[in-house]
Enzyme design. Sequence first.
Site, short mmCIF file in Angstrom:
data_model
loop_
_atom_site.label_atom_id
_atom_site.label_comp_id
_atom_site.label_asym_id
_atom_site.label_seq_id
_atom_site.Cartn_x
_atom_site.Cartn_y
_atom_site.Cartn_z
N LEU A 67 -14.68 6.07 -5.69
CA LEU A 67 -13.31 5.59 -5.17
C LEU A 67 -12.90 4.34 -5.93
CD1 LEU A 67 -11.12 5.99 -3.05
CD2 LEU A 67 -12.22 4.40 -1.64
N GLN A 111 -8.27 15.25 3.01
CA GLN A 111 -7.41 14.32 2.29
C GLN A 111 -8.07 14.34 0.70
OE1 GLN A 111 -6.76 9.87 2.65
NE2 GLN A 111 -4.55 10.80 2.84
N THR A 129 -9.92 1.79 -5.19
CA THR A 129 -8.95 1.58 -4.12
C THR A 129 -7.54 1.73 -4.52
OG1 THR A 129 -8.15 0.01 -2.61
CG2 THR A 129 -9.20 -0.82 -4.65
N GLU A 130 -6.68 2.29 -3.57
CA GLU A 130 -5.22 2.27 -3.66
C GLU A 130 -4.84 0.79 -3.77
OE1 GLU A 130 -3.50 5.36 -0.97
OE2 GLU A 130 -1.81 3.77 -0.19
N ASP A 157 -21.46 15.18 11.64
CA ASP A 157 -22.46 15.59 12.54
C ASP A 157 -21.57 15.54 14.18
OD1 ASP A 157 -23.90 14.85 10.62
OD2 ASP A 157 -25.24 13.47 11.47
N HIS A 202 -11.87 13.07 0.24
CA HIS A 202 -12.02 11.51 0.96
C HIS A 202 -12.07 11.53 2.27
CE1 HIS A 202 -11.49 7.18 0.69
NE2 HIS A 202 -10.36 7.34 1.07
N PHE A 254 0.96 -1.19 0.19
CA PHE A 254 -0.02 0.01 0.06
C PHE A 254 0.72 1.04 -0.13
CE2 PHE A 254 -4.66 1.05 1.10
CZ PHE A 254 -5.07 0.04 0.28
N HIS A 308 -7.98 11.83 -2.26
CA HIS A 308 -7.74 10.48 -2.68
C HIS A 308 -7.18 10.62 -4.32
CE1 HIS A 308 -7.59 6.25 -3.41
NE2 HIS A 308 -7.60 5.98 -2.27
N ARG A 319 -0.42 9.95 -0.37
CA ARG A 319 -1.69 10.35 -1.06
C ARG A 319 -1.51 11.52 -1.50
NH1 ARG A 319 -6.63 6.85 1.79
NH2 ARG A 319 -6.11 4.89 0.79
N ARG A 322 -3.00 11.04 5.72
CA ARG A 322 -3.19 9.71 6.53
C ARG A 322 -2.71 8.87 5.26
NH1 ARG A 322 -6.79 5.86 5.19
NH2 ARG A 322 -8.49 6.99 4.22
#
Lengths: 407, 562
Positions: free
Chosen positions: B241, B229, B243-244, B210, B340, B113, B231, B275, B375
């Site tokens: 999205l 972030q 995925t990475e 919220d 993201h 990743f 993405h 990212r 992140r």
Amino acid sequence: MADYTIKVRRFQPESGEGPYWEQFKVDLEPSLSVLDALLQTKDREDGSLAVRCSCRAAICGSCGMKVNGQSTLGCKTQIGEAQEQANKMVAATGITAAGAGSPVRGEGADAVATGTEADNVIVIEPMGNMPVIKDLVTDMESGHWTKIRRVTPWLLPHGEAPEREYIVEPESMIDITQSMACIQCGACVSSCLSMEADPDFIGPAALAKAYRFVGDPRDAETAERLHDLAEDPHGIYDCTHCFSCIDACPKGVAPMDQIMRLRRKAGEAGIEDPNSGHSHEVAFVKIIEKKGTLDESLLLQESFAPGVKGKLKPSKRAIKEMLGSIPTAIRGIKTGKMRSLPKLIPGVHHKLPEGGQDEVKAIYKHAEEHSEEFNLYIKGEEGELIDEPNIEKGAERATAPDSPEAK
Amino acid sequence: MPTHDVLVIGAGLAGQRAALAAAEEGVSVGIISKVHPVRSHSNAAQGGINAALNPGDSWESHAFDTIKGSDYLGDQDAIEIMTREAPEEILHLEHLGVTFHRNEEGKLGTRAFGGASAARTYYVADITGQAIMHVLYEQLMKYSEQVARYEEWFCTALAMDENNECCGVVTRNVADGSMELFEAKSVILACGGNGQVWKPTTNALICTGDGIAMAYRVGAKLMDMEMIQYHPTTLAGKGFLITEGARGEGAHLLNADGERFMEKYAPNKMELASRDVVSRAEQTEINEGRGFPDGTVALDVTVVPKKRVHEALREIVLVGRDFAGVDITKEPIHIKPGNHYTMGGVKTDVDGRTDIPGLYSAGETACVSVHGGNRLGANSLLDTLIFGRRSGVDAAARAKRTAGSRPSRKVLEDEEAMIADVNSRAKGSGRRVSEIKLELGQTMDAKVAVFRDEAGIQEAIEIVARLKEEAKTAYIDDHGSVFNQDLLGAIELGYMLDNAECTCLAALERKESRGAQYRTDYPDRNDDEWLKHIDLEQTDDGPEISYSEVTITQWEPEARTY
């Protein structure tokens, strides 16, 4: 951008009125979804239109609904495709997917009232087999969640957990990941014909969930689970193999396939079920292998009292079951389903002409030699992986030889 | 009045983990969620969860990658805790029944990743978040005697006692519109992030900030709200999205000239740089005219073996097919950076405690901070579980040692009055709620996104202020009690505007470029002045900014290259 007309089955519980249809015009790219159409309507026209939704990407499972009569996710159905589908239905039948009966309001309602409705509208309804709370929002408790809880939906390992992970076959995890892919949207439940006939049927979603544990090598209560699901008259043998849930499922879970896996395992474990479902399947396979087409009276006898022993010395239960089938047989004669005398005498059924039976046997042989599970999570997309003639692909799908594709 | 020792708001991974942990401590637990728990947005986490569990790996390496990824804004004590406790959490999940991918020996297998120096991401195909969340929900069903579930209950405000301690929450039962005041000794906010403030976003419609807004309104400190972030791989238009994991499996990023442009920006890690780095690279290509006419670059998955794609990236095959009409196994798919993740949030310590006694926060709502300025992929699930659990344990301990106090009914009456006010606005008396949401989302995506500058942020601040005024008279169509989503949307708009305001203020304040905050007018990281957190607090005079130290244990800030 293009214009579409959606016709939504609405119910406003606080109005004191019954359900009605309302038509809305929307303006969307054809690649956008039916849910986008509903959201546009909510945003621009009527914020009281109720529809559960969240991710818009077929992951959260909120927006189960019927589009042109087909249970699906609103977010996964492209509006352009829904329109084409509606056009085809009107062309084929002359009517839209929505039945008559309820009043129509909104865009073009006058045309509907005077019978001059020109557009092939996209029909959107709440899911079936569940009470409606408001518009497209259904109460999933009785039809779905109660049944999920019914199958003891948590892992039941024995003893202390290992210090590290459980060591298991890699393919076993991939196998149950197919049922793990279920997002609990309820589309399969909505489409389930068995549940329509028997509201107590545990149903496709909960049984797929059950397979997730039965197929999990870490679970230690496999036998108990199989007994439970096979012996419940509303359990695995209550499925009529209609494929609706497979069509409805937006995630490729193929609930019916999971039910068939459960049946196979229950059969292998020698579990006797009150519906005689397993012996019925075995009888079916045997008869087709022998005769090529179905000998229905033999099927009856073989299902309840299999083999020579069953014929010569049927058990009390078998006698009771067979006597209990007499009314069905009479109805069969009356409605013309059982047309000739041989249909009523077990074993007098004709064989296939001219070597036809050899072809059937060849299919059986192929199935036996290719009894590998057809699992999309292992194999990839259907239609891409097997460079074999169609007939062989069909056999591949038929899976193990002891489980025919019918009941 | 429903009463629990510990009340968890939000039932995604952080909330469910917190509830289960608190229940294990033997206290009475309630979990409230505005949607059915399995609809929560943790579902959408596709790629996996990080842990240094392999013999050759170490928590120190995982911690360093996280710190570097955070652009040194992450608090190192919290990151140490998260990375040390990660392996045990993975094994716990495995024992509960998560169907993690196995290697050939039948042991847990990993994938690579972004921003990580080892393949330490554990996964279930590309439905990891969903698989974990459904297993936790199985546990909630199993322990239904210990954990009361309030499914489809919407929270409108926190209840405070006279000592300014949190003692409950006001809710509306979505099914029938009845209002209820819940009493609790500890309240855990685990309501997810605020992605809906931007449009488009990968986030679900429910991600309206919220928890962050409710905490802010009772005076809890927020932290690093500027850190949002983007993405690198989202579909243009709808923001879905990809995925990475796709890049983890080897997919390439290409510009319109077919050039693998990451060579220029991150020659070592290429597509698997952090990212923020990849998103900026893409946006630079697009801005400088090397993108496609639809404002995108391409993700090429065809270089990944087909069998592997079907086995490990099945979900995005479906996303490509259903939402972009592209077979990703056959051709590249157009993608762009998209909103993201909320790195900032309610400021907490490592046990989820906010600076308001009795109020906890975990997951994307919270800012511990383990993500700092950016992140790493597959660290968010880990964050939810580790700090969800720790919050649950600490909240239970507090419940055991405190007597608790009854919330005053006044807060309930205030909320009922607020709802009556929204309901009383006649059609056409102001703008539609949906119009304001749209303008907000487009404004934030234009002005407070991958590249920012003072003028743009100022403009956004002015627009948000105007929208806040307009929201006061915005009308809705539905005035009923049953499943009134229109009304909930109006309340959510208020939450979103508070989130937007805080993000703009913090983005304006941080006059440097770090992690996801890239200021074209201050393009460098400036450790001398800005190696610190920006805290935000609501006072009678409006939002007030203060600073707090970044905790550094053993990793001194260095230049960040990939």
